[in-house]
Design a protein around this motif. Structure first.
Motif, PDB file in Angstrom:
ATOM      1  N   LEU A  48     -10.709   2.164  -2.851  1.00  0.00           N
ATOM      2  CA  LEU A  48     -10.210   3.264  -2.003  1.00  0.00           C
ATOM      3  C   LEU A  48      -8.865   3.798  -2.484  1.00  0.00           C
ATOM      4  O   LEU A  48      -8.014   3.047  -2.909  1.00  0.00           O
ATOM      5  CB  LEU A  48     -10.071   2.795  -0.557  1.00  0.00           C
ATOM      6  CG  LEU A  48     -11.347   2.813   0.270  1.00  0.00           C
ATOM      7  CD1 LEU A  48     -11.045   2.440   1.710  1.00  0.00           C
ATOM      8  CD2 LEU A  48     -12.025   4.175   0.228  1.00  0.00           C
ATOM      9  N   SER A  98       0.800   1.688  -3.696  1.00  0.00           N
ATOM     10  CA  SER A  98      -0.467   1.806  -4.419  1.00  0.00           C
ATOM     11  C   SER A  98      -1.444   2.791  -3.785  1.00  0.00           C
ATOM     12  O   SER A  98      -2.440   3.150  -4.390  1.00  0.00           O
ATOM     13  CB  SER A  98      -1.125   0.425  -4.541  1.00  0.00           C
ATOM     14  OG  SER A  98      -1.282  -0.150  -3.274  1.00  0.00           O
ATOM     15  N   MET A  99      -1.159   3.240  -2.541  1.00  0.00           N
ATOM     16  CA  MET A  99      -2.100   4.166  -1.902  1.00  0.00           C
ATOM     17  C   MET A  99      -1.497   5.551  -1.683  1.00  0.00           C
ATOM     18  O   MET A  99      -2.081   6.382  -1.011  1.00  0.00           O
ATOM     19  CB  MET A  99      -2.563   3.603  -0.549  1.00  0.00           C
ATOM     20  CG  MET A  99      -3.285   2.292  -0.654  1.00  0.00           C
ATOM     21  SD  MET A  99      -4.924   2.430  -1.389  1.00  0.00           S
ATOM     22  CE  MET A  99      -5.918   2.145   0.064  1.00  0.00           C
ATOM     23  N   THR A 100      -0.303   5.797  -2.227  1.00  0.00           N
ATOM     24  CA  THR A 100       0.295   7.131  -2.076  1.00  0.00           C
ATOM     25  C   THR A 100       0.232   7.849  -3.415  1.00  0.00           C
ATOM     26  O   THR A 100      -0.335   7.323  -4.377  1.00  0.00           O
ATOM     27  CB  THR A 100       1.762   7.017  -1.623  1.00  0.00           C
ATOM     28  OG1 THR A 100       2.423   6.091  -2.480  1.00  0.00           O
ATOM     29  CG2 THR A 100       1.855   6.518  -0.199  1.00  0.00           C
ATOM     30  N   SER A 137       1.011   1.447  -9.466  1.00  0.00           N
ATOM     31  CA  SER A 137       0.801   0.008  -9.658  1.00  0.00           C
ATOM     32  C   SER A 137       1.014  -0.351 -11.116  1.00  0.00           C
ATOM     33  O   SER A 137       1.676  -1.343 -11.434  1.00  0.00           O
ATOM     34  CB  SER A 137      -0.618  -0.394  -9.239  1.00  0.00           C
ATOM     35  OG  SER A 137      -0.908   0.085  -7.952  1.00  0.00           O
ATOM     36  N   LYS A 186      -0.890   6.588  -6.931  1.00  0.00           N
ATOM     37  CA  LYS A 186      -1.840   5.479  -6.756  1.00  0.00           C
ATOM     38  C   LYS A 186      -1.780   4.427  -7.843  1.00  0.00           C
ATOM     39  O   LYS A 186      -0.788   3.752  -8.011  1.00  0.00           O
ATOM     40  CB  LYS A 186      -3.248   6.035  -6.611  1.00  0.00           C
ATOM     41  CG  LYS A 186      -3.498   6.643  -5.257  1.00  0.00           C
ATOM     42  CD  LYS A 186      -4.979   6.864  -5.046  1.00  0.00           C
ATOM     43  CE  LYS A 186      -5.294   7.001  -3.574  1.00  0.00           C
ATOM     44  NZ  LYS A 186      -6.712   7.104  -3.344  1.00  0.00           N
ATOM     45  N   HIS A 187      -2.867   4.293  -8.627  1.00  0.00           N
ATOM     46  CA  HIS A 187      -2.900   3.197  -9.602  1.00  0.00           C
ATOM     47  C   HIS A 187      -1.879   3.391 -10.719  1.00  0.00           C
ATOM     48  O   HIS A 187      -1.484   2.435 -11.372  1.00  0.00           O
ATOM     49  CB  HIS A 187      -4.306   2.996 -10.162  1.00  0.00           C
ATOM     50  CG  HIS A 187      -4.838   4.174 -10.895  1.00  0.00           C
ATOM     51  ND1 HIS A 187      -5.478   5.210 -10.261  1.00  0.00           N
ATOM     52  CD2 HIS A 187      -4.806   4.485 -12.201  1.00  0.00           C
ATOM     53  CE1 HIS A 187      -5.812   6.112 -11.155  1.00  0.00           C
ATOM     54  NE2 HIS A 187      -5.428   5.706 -12.341  1.00  0.00           N
ATOM     55  N   ARG A 246      -1.802  -7.949  -0.806  1.00  0.00           N
ATOM     56  CA  ARG A 246      -3.143  -7.566  -0.378  1.00  0.00           C
ATOM     57  C   ARG A 246      -3.294  -7.694   1.129  1.00  0.00           C
ATOM     58  O   ARG A 246      -2.683  -8.521   1.760  1.00  0.00           O
ATOM     59  CB  ARG A 246      -4.192  -8.422  -1.094  1.00  0.00           C
ATOM     60  CG  ARG A 246      -4.159  -8.301  -2.596  1.00  0.00           C
ATOM     61  CD  ARG A 246      -4.191  -6.866  -3.089  1.00  0.00           C
ATOM     62  NE  ARG A 246      -5.382  -6.143  -2.694  1.00  0.00           N
ATOM     63  CZ  ARG A 246      -6.538  -6.167  -3.348  1.00  0.00           C
ATOM     64  NH1 ARG A 246      -6.659  -6.877  -4.440  1.00  0.00           N
ATOM     65  NH2 ARG A 246      -7.556  -5.473  -2.931  1.00  0.00           N
ATOM     66  N   MET A 259       0.820  -1.204   0.000  1.00  0.00           N
ATOM     67  CA  MET A 259       0.000   0.000   0.000  1.00  0.00           C
ATOM     68  C   MET A 259       0.857   1.258   0.000  1.00  0.00           C
ATOM     69  O   MET A 259       0.390   2.311  -0.404  1.00  0.00           O
ATOM     70  CB  MET A 259      -0.905   0.003   1.217  1.00  0.00           C
ATOM     71  CG  MET A 259      -1.754  -1.251   1.291  1.00  0.00           C
ATOM     72  SD  MET A 259      -3.461  -0.912   1.641  1.00  0.00           S
ATOM     73  CE  MET A 259      -3.382  -0.548   3.365  1.00  0.00           C
ATOM     74  N   HIS A 284     -13.408  -2.539  -1.072  1.00  0.00           N
ATOM     75  CA  HIS A 284     -12.258  -1.863  -0.514  1.00  0.00           C
ATOM     76  C   HIS A 284     -11.227  -1.465  -1.580  1.00  0.00           C
ATOM     77  O   HIS A 284     -10.508  -0.498  -1.434  1.00  0.00           O
ATOM     78  CB  HIS A 284     -11.615  -2.860   0.451  1.00  0.00           C
ATOM     79  CG  HIS A 284     -10.844  -2.205   1.521  1.00  0.00           C
ATOM     80  ND1 HIS A 284     -11.432  -1.714   2.645  1.00  0.00           N
ATOM     81  CD2 HIS A 284      -9.525  -1.943   1.621  1.00  0.00           C
ATOM     82  CE1 HIS A 284     -10.504  -1.172   3.403  1.00  0.00           C
ATOM     83  NE2 HIS A 284      -9.341  -1.300   2.812  1.00  0.00           N
ATOM     84  N   THR A 285     -11.179  -2.255  -2.658  1.00  0.00           N
ATOM     85  CA  THR A 285     -10.184  -2.025  -3.705  1.00  0.00           C
ATOM     86  C   THR A 285     -10.302  -0.623  -4.306  1.00  0.00           C
ATOM     87  O   THR A 285      -9.327  -0.065  -4.789  1.00  0.00           O
ATOM     88  CB  THR A 285     -10.343  -3.093  -4.809  1.00  0.00           C
ATOM     89  OG1 THR A 285     -10.267  -4.370  -4.189  1.00  0.00           O
ATOM     90  CG2 THR A 285      -9.266  -3.005  -5.863  1.00  0.00           C
TER      91      THR A 285
END
Ligand code: SF4
Lengths: 319, 115
Positions: free
Chosen positions: B115, A133-135, A142, A138-139, A164, A130, B112-113
């Motif tokens: 988010l 992929s969450m900073t 990835s 994002k995508h 995951r 994450m 959740h994916t």
């Protein structure tokens, strides 16, 4: 994630001699990843276990996972995309300016070394968490790392896999893909699936106030989502299915307590490499399972929907 | 007290989904785990088969599951664009039911994916 270059964790155990963790902290978040699949196990083509493998950790800070790594690369926050793009260039032998690399917190020599090692690997894996992929990006991050893995296959065998998080998030993607063709955020209002992240993703729907009822199952958005989204959940009729009274339950109109997945509810769960595994619950719950309650709601809604009037063909029209 | 032993139990606390766990349980709780890591062990031991919560709540008041199912069906059936969200901590079989329900009510289904 159709089309991604990946493999199973069993293949990692038996074949991988070069392992990169990017933006993840498996030592604390996936404690048995090293010992069960990636580092310490001996494999069919990895006879000496840990000695035959090289592990690289890329992260913005030195987490406890760094102790397990042979090489730790500390990138500046939000510079992952730049680092991945530089690696893609270096792998293809393209020139990269030293001062351009400096802003990532790493040196050109470090990245050159990593690129060479990746190309020399027999079987390489990029696990990304994450932190990637969450900073920022994002995508796009990835997508970049998946492309890096794909491009490395011009030189050697390389795969990528997202780390995951908990529960059955992987199963969610797989089941949605299998039933609707898309992995998340699917609108079925027109009777066929439409996919458009940003439009049909939950946070956006809630903040815009587009939906007028919500069924929450196996999640607690009341604890994790931005406040305007939570406010909308409190405004509309919200229904929660959960083994506990959650934050969302407290603002919901209806809460139904269900059995705990894997502890007292049987079924199937996907591992992060998309391998489905059966659950073996040890306890018997006094509550019904999510599956059962969902099926009952389905039946109750179906009973409310009047059957559509029969279509009568008026016969051929005289011309 | 006789303990039941479950071999090769599956832990769903993290994405590793280890399926080599041994669980020792009485009829109320799991008292011992083998092979699980600290996170998995505390997850297994923290959930019990006790009735700690009411079976259902409607507007904060205790209700039966039957009543709650009817109330849920009422709201979902009446909505123009209902949302089905979550799907993280549930089985694939339940996920499939949730998607099928979303199709019936003509809603959005998301996890959740996103988010
Ligand atoms: S035992 Fe530990 S590593 Fe394995 S699934 Fe459970 S939490 Fe994850």
């Amino acid at each position: 994630m159709g089309g991604k270059v990946s493999c199973t964790l069993g293949e990692v155990k038996n074949r991988a001699d070069f392992i990169v963790y990017w933006g993840g902290n498996p030592a604390e978040c996936h404690p048995r990843h090293f010992t069960k699949y990636t580092l310490t196990q001996k494999g069919k083509f990895i006879p000496n276990g840990r000695k035959d493998r090289t592990m690289v950790l890329v992260d913005i800070r030195e987490t406890p996972s760094a102790k397990a790594a042979d090489i730790f690369l500390q990138v500046r926050p939000s510079k992952d995309f730049e680092v991945i793009t530089t690696l893609r260039a270096l792998i293809k032998g393209q020139p990269v300016a030293r001062d351009m690399v400096a802003e990532t917190g790493l040196t050109l020599d470090q990245l050159q070394d990593l690129a060479e090692r990746m190309k020399r690997a027999r079987f390489g894996v990029l696990f990304f968490g994450m932190g990637l992929s969450m900073t920022r990006g994002k995508h796009m991050n990835s997508a970049a790392i998946l492309t890096l893995a794909a491009e490395l296959n011009a030189f050697t065998k390389f795969v990528a896999m997202p780390m995951r998080g908990h529960g059955n998030v992987t199963g969610g993607d797989v089941i949605m893909r299998w039933t609707t063709g898309y992995p998340f955020g699917v609108n079925l209002a027109r009777g066929y699936p439409r996919f458009n992240p940003g439009e049909f993703s939950t946070v956006d729907l809630l903040i815009r106030g587009d939906c007028d009822a919500a069924l929450i199952v196996g999640a607690d958005p009341g604890a994790t989502m931005p406040q305007p989204a939570i406010d909308h959940l409190a405004r509309i009729p919200t229904i929660v299915l959960d083994p506990k009274l959650t934050h969302t339950s407290r603002l919901a109109r209806v809460h139904i307590t269900t059995a705990v997945t894997g502890i007292s509810a049987p079924g199937t769960v996907y591992r992060m490499d998309e391998i489905p595994l059966p659950l073996r619950p040890a306890l018997k719950s006094p509550y019904p399972t999510d599956e059962e309650v969902l099926r009952r709601i389905h039946m109750a809604v179906a009973a409310r929907s009047r059957p559509a009037p029969p279509v009568v063909w008026p016969g051929p029209v005289a011309v | 007290m006789e303990l039941t032993v479950v071999k090769n139990a599956t832990c769903t606390f993290c994405g590793c989904v280890c399926d080599d766990i041994e669980l020792h349980a009485d009829h109320r709780r799991i008292v011992h785990t083998k092979a699980a890591c600290v996170l998995g062990a505390s997850w297994f031991k923290n959930h019990t088969a006790e009735r700690l919560y009411p079976e259902a709540l409607i507007d904060g008041r205790e209700a039966t599951v039957d009543e709650a199912v009817e109330a849920a069906a009422h709201y979902l059936h009446d909505a123009a664009l209902p949302l089905v969200y979550g799907l993280s901590n549930i089985t694939c079989e339940a996920q499939r039911e949730a998607i099928s329900l979303a199709e019936l009510i003509g809603g959005v289904v998301d996890s959740h994916t996103s988010l």
